[in-house]
Design a protein around this motif. Structure first.
Motif, PDB file in Angstrom:
ATOM      1  N   ALA A 368      27.953 -16.382   0.424  1.00  0.00           N
ATOM      2  CA  ALA A 368      29.347 -16.591   0.018  1.00  0.00           C
ATOM      3  C   ALA A 368      29.843 -15.504  -0.920  1.00  0.00           C
ATOM      4  N   ASP A 369      28.943 -14.859  -1.663  1.00  0.00           N
ATOM      5  CA  ASP A 369      29.352 -13.825  -2.620  1.00  0.00           C
ATOM      6  C   ASP A 369      29.411 -12.441  -1.979  1.00  0.00           C
ATOM      7  N   SER A 370      28.334 -12.022  -1.329  1.00  0.00           N
ATOM      8  CA  SER A 370      28.254 -10.650  -0.817  1.00  0.00           C
ATOM      9  C   SER A 370      28.781 -10.495   0.602  1.00  0.00           C
ATOM     10  N   GLY A 371      28.870 -11.594   1.345  1.00  0.00           N
ATOM     11  CA  GLY A 371      29.250 -11.508   2.747  1.00  0.00           C
ATOM     12  C   GLY A 371      28.121 -11.097   3.653  1.00  0.00           C
ATOM     13  N   ARG A 372      26.925 -10.873   3.114  1.00  0.00           N
ATOM     14  CA  ARG A 372      25.771 -10.481   3.914  1.00  0.00           C
ATOM     15  C   ARG A 372      25.312 -11.656   4.781  1.00  0.00           C
ATOM     16  N   VAL A 373      24.803 -11.317   5.978  1.00  0.00           N
ATOM     17  CA  VAL A 373      24.288 -12.347   6.868  1.00  0.00           C
ATOM     18  C   VAL A 373      22.920 -12.808   6.372  1.00  0.00           C
ATOM     19  N   LEU A 374      22.713 -14.121   6.337  1.00  0.00           N
ATOM     20  CA  LEU A 374      21.455 -14.684   5.853  1.00  0.00           C
ATOM     21  C   LEU A 374      20.557 -15.153   6.997  1.00  0.00           C
ATOM     22  N   ALA A 375      21.149 -15.798   7.997  1.00  0.00           N
ATOM     23  CA  ALA A 375      20.351 -16.352   9.091  1.00  0.00           C
ATOM     24  C   ALA A 375      21.286 -16.915  10.142  1.00  0.00           C
ATOM     25  N   ASP A 376      20.740 -17.144  11.344  1.00  0.00           N
ATOM     26  CA  ASP A 376      21.441 -17.885  12.382  1.00  0.00           C
ATOM     27  C   ASP A 376      20.721 -19.201  12.604  1.00  0.00           C
ATOM     28  N   VAL A 377      21.473 -20.221  12.965  1.00  0.00           N
ATOM     29  CA  VAL A 377      20.904 -21.539  13.205  1.00  0.00           C
ATOM     30  C   VAL A 377      21.448 -22.069  14.533  1.00  0.00           C
ATOM     31  N   ILE A 378      20.537 -22.506  15.407  1.00  0.00           N
ATOM     32  CA  ILE A 378      20.925 -23.159  16.661  1.00  0.00           C
ATOM     33  C   ILE A 378      20.782 -24.656  16.445  1.00  0.00           C
ATOM     34  N   THR A 379      21.870 -25.369  16.638  1.00  0.00           N
ATOM     35  CA  THR A 379      21.874 -26.813  16.415  1.00  0.00           C
ATOM     36  C   THR A 379      22.206 -27.538  17.717  1.00  0.00           C
ATOM     37  N   VAL A 380      21.951 -28.836  17.735  1.00  0.00           N
ATOM     38  CA  VAL A 380      22.478 -29.677  18.796  1.00  0.00           C
ATOM     39  C   VAL A 380      23.991 -29.770  18.605  1.00  0.00           C
ATOM     40  N   ALA A 381      24.738 -29.727  19.710  1.00  0.00           N
ATOM     41  CA  ALA A 381      26.199 -29.800  19.618  1.00  0.00           C
ATOM     42  C   ALA A 381      26.613 -31.046  18.844  1.00  0.00           C
ATOM     43  N   GLY A 382      27.527 -30.834  17.908  1.00  0.00           N
ATOM     44  CA  GLY A 382      28.003 -31.940  17.091  1.00  0.00           C
ATOM     45  C   GLY A 382      27.370 -31.998  15.720  1.00  0.00           C
ATOM     46  N   GLU A 383      26.226 -31.331  15.542  1.00  0.00           N
ATOM     47  CA  GLU A 383      25.649 -31.264  14.204  1.00  0.00           C
ATOM     48  C   GLU A 383      26.556 -30.446  13.295  1.00  0.00           C
ATOM     49  N   VAL A 384      26.545 -30.770  12.033  1.00  0.00           N
ATOM     50  CA  VAL A 384      27.355 -30.053  11.044  1.00  0.00           C
ATOM     51  C   VAL A 384      26.437 -29.483   9.969  1.00  0.00           C
ATOM     52  N   ILE A 385      26.647 -28.224   9.640  1.00  0.00           N
ATOM     53  CA  ILE A 385      25.924 -27.604   8.530  1.00  0.00           C
ATOM     54  C   ILE A 385      26.824 -27.689   7.298  1.00  0.00           C
ATOM     55  N   ASP A 386      26.398 -28.454   6.331  1.00  0.00           N
ATOM     56  CA  ASP A 386      27.196 -28.722   5.139  1.00  0.00           C
ATOM     57  C   ASP A 386      27.037 -27.581   4.140  1.00  0.00           C
ATOM     58  N   GLU A 387      28.113 -26.846   3.924  1.00  0.00           N
ATOM     59  CA  GLU A 387      28.064 -25.699   3.016  1.00  0.00           C
ATOM     60  C   GLU A 387      27.887 -26.102   1.557  1.00  0.00           C
ATOM     61  N   LYS A 401       7.817 -18.990   6.468  1.00  0.00           N
ATOM     62  CA  LYS A 401       9.140 -18.652   6.963  1.00  0.00           C
ATOM     63  C   LYS A 401      10.214 -19.653   6.537  1.00  0.00           C
ATOM     64  N   ARG A 402       9.810 -20.713   5.879  1.00  0.00           N
ATOM     65  CA  ARG A 402      10.813 -21.664   5.391  1.00  0.00           C
ATOM     66  C   ARG A 402      11.536 -21.069   4.187  1.00  0.00           C
ATOM     67  N   LYS A 403      12.831 -21.278   4.177  1.00  0.00           N
ATOM     68  CA  LYS A 403      13.632 -20.679   3.117  1.00  0.00           C
ATOM     69  C   LYS A 403      14.832 -21.572   2.873  1.00  0.00           C
ATOM     70  N   THR A 404      15.094 -21.896   1.630  1.00  0.00           N
ATOM     71  CA  THR A 404      16.235 -22.735   1.292  1.00  0.00           C
ATOM     72  C   THR A 404      17.398 -21.870   0.840  1.00  0.00           C
ATOM     73  N   LEU A 405      18.521 -22.051   1.495  1.00  0.00           N
ATOM     74  CA  LEU A 405      19.713 -21.248   1.227  1.00  0.00           C
ATOM     75  C   LEU A 405      20.728 -22.066   0.440  1.00  0.00           C
ATOM     76  N   THR A 406      21.351 -21.409  -0.513  1.00  0.00           N
ATOM     77  CA  THR A 406      22.460 -22.011  -1.260  1.00  0.00           C
ATOM     78  C   THR A 406      23.602 -21.004  -1.313  1.00  0.00           C
ATOM     79  N   ASN A 407      24.765 -21.456  -1.697  1.00  0.00           N
ATOM     80  CA  ASN A 407      25.925 -20.576  -1.858  1.00  0.00           C
ATOM     81  C   ASN A 407      26.168 -19.750  -0.589  1.00  0.00           C
ATOM     82  N   PHE A 408      26.298 -20.446   0.519  1.00  0.00           N
ATOM     83  CA  PHE A 408      26.488 -19.773   1.796  1.00  0.00           C
ATOM     84  C   PHE A 408      27.743 -20.290   2.504  1.00  0.00           C
ATOM     85  N   ARG A 409      28.154 -19.527   3.485  1.00  0.00           N
ATOM     86  CA  ARG A 409      29.290 -19.893   4.342  1.00  0.00           C
ATOM     87  C   ARG A 409      28.775 -19.996   5.772  1.00  0.00           C
TER      88      ARG A 409
END
Length: 479
Positions: A368-387, A401-409
């Protein structure tokens, strides 16, 4: 070229399956198909999506004419009911796609098709050949443009392309990937890709002397004069004669552009030519290099201190010579029965060929701050990623490889293109696609953009999607 009816540009098995679906009473079964790819060309860190505009054109004009129907009837393989179905054919699928110019990664759904399986299956070949080709060339072009480190790269490959469509659409894709223009005139007329070019060696040879040829060209194009200096001898005659003509242009109130070197030791010749031009007071004149270049040769030239301002790149770009296949595939991921979406999976002894099941959506997470890409996520249709909540990149087999992301868009990458067969998408201009591509690539981390051993980019399956896939695998292997 756009007036051609390409409906029958399909693999024959798509017709035999369509006829089979109809006779089996399941032609109207709703199927979900994903186009994706498994490996990035040249072992790169990312690829670039291109070709959507031509997919749209194909689908808008999808119809079977009388000659098509007669051809199929004469094959004696298709029932008359199927021929009649094709005669009254109307495309009615939904299509969702990643926009052109988007950096893409293996196993992501680039294009998703939802609709009657008889239709969704039929369009496989054209989707694949269109997106595979242009994505390949756009990806290669971007590698070459990045190697040039801000210097202009022109696409010069028309005469070495694999067919005239390869030249025309290759030039379009190369421009999306970052090239400044093309030698292919029709691509300028059709798509607005800037056409560029000056002279060939035959121009120089057709005059009594090299100096005469340069003077003649300068008279015709006094304010856009670029002279090809390697027909005979670059330093002993070519650059010297160019300087003579350039000084004459200056005296008549014009400003020449520069020279082009198309053979020889370009690193050495460009440095020597630069010195000669500068000593003549022509330090503003540019040097363009061509001759079987690619990202590796360009990198070597610049590492050797070559004095080159722009590059013309031909066969190794427009054919992606180092890796001439973009391995996009088109696989069934789900069907609908009685309103229920039933995930489908293709299983293989080759783990890379096991597909991701279900009707899916693709998300990209940006800082959300730098605009840099962090990751892509493939979800089942209808799932929502809560920012507003931390999101953990899920990898069940590798906790490293597990990583917890915060402050993202979180942004959904696919956009609706067709709904119930009607096009609902307006293609951006070629310039807008090119600018969007550049901005998206700039959002990638430099580690992902390395030519050698790039950092693997995170493409995550949501936990829900992983569970669906894992359940299907367990169900299969328990039988």
């Amino acid at each position: 070229m756009n007036s051609r009816n390409l409906t029958m540009l399909t693999d024959f098995y798509e017709l035999t399956m369509a006829n089979g679906y109809l006779q089996s009473g399941c032609g109207d079964t709703v199927g979900y198909f994903d186009m994706f790819f498994r490996k990035i060309p040249d072992d790169g860190g990312y690829a670039i999506m291109a070709g959507l505009e031509q997919v749209i054109e194909y689908l808008k004009n999808l119809k079977f004419d009388e000659d098509d129907l007669e051809y199929l009837r004469n094959k004696n393989m298709f029932c008359e009911e199927f021929i009649e179905y094709l005669k009254n054919f109307r495309f009615s699928c939904d299509i969702f796609s990643v926009p052109e110019g988007t950096p893409i990664f293996p196993h992501e759904p680039i294009i998703t098709v939802r609709g009657p399986i008889i239709q969704a299956q039929f369009i496989e070949t054209m989707i694949l050949l269109t997106v595979n080709h242009q994505s390949l060339i756009a990806t290669k072009a971007n590698r070459i443009v990045r190697a040039a480190q801000g210097r202009s790269v022109m696409e010069f490959g028309s005469r070495r392309a694999q067919g005239y469509d390869g030249a025309v659409y290759g030039a379009r894709a190369a421009y999306i990937g970052g090239c400044s223009g093309t030698a292919c005139t029709i691509s300028d007329r059709m798509f607005g890709v800037p056409a560029l070019g000056t002279m060939a060696h035959s121009w120089v040879q057709s005059f009594d002397t090299e100096l005469d040829s340069f003077r003649a060209y300068a008279r015709v194009y006094p304010d856009s004069c670029v002279l090809l200096v390697d027909t005979y001898n670059v330093l002993k005659s070519g650059v010297k004669n160019a300087i003579t003509v350039f000084k004459e242009l200056e005296q008549s109130g014009h400003k020449p552009i520069g020279i082009r070197i198309d053979s020889g030791d370009i690193a050495y010749l460009s440095k020597a030519a630069r010195k000669m031009l500068d000593q003549a007071g022509l330090n503003y004149c540019t040097i363009t290099a061509s001759n079987s270049l690619d990202e590796y040769i360009i990198t070597d030239l610049l590492n050797q201190g070559a004095k080159i301002d722009s590059f013309g790149v031909g066969e190794r770009l427009v054919t992606s010579k180092s890796e001439p296949v973009f391995g996009g595939v088109y696989k069934l991921s789900a069907i609908e029965k009685n309103g229920e979406i039933i995930p489908k999976i293709k299983i293989s002894e080759n783990a890379a060929k096991i597909t991701n099941p279900a009707y899916k959506e693709l998300w990209r997470l940006y800082c959300a701050d730098s605009g840099r890409v962090l990751a892509d996520v493939i979800t089942v249709a209808g799932e929502v990623i809560d920012e507003t909540q931390p999101y953990t990149i899920f990898h069940p087999e590798n906790t490293y490889k597990r990583k917890t992301l915060t402050n993202f868009r979180a942004v959904k990458l696919q956009v609706p293109v067709f709904l119930r067969g009607e096009c609902v998408y307006t293609s951006p201009s070629i310039g807008e696609i090119r600018s969007y591509c550049l901005n998206e690539i700039n959002s990638l981390w430099d580690e992902v953009k390395r030519f050698e051993n790039p950092q693997e980019y995170y493409v995550d399956l949501s936990k829900k999607l992983w569970n669906i896939k894992n359940d299907l695998l367990n169900e299969h292997f328990s039988k």
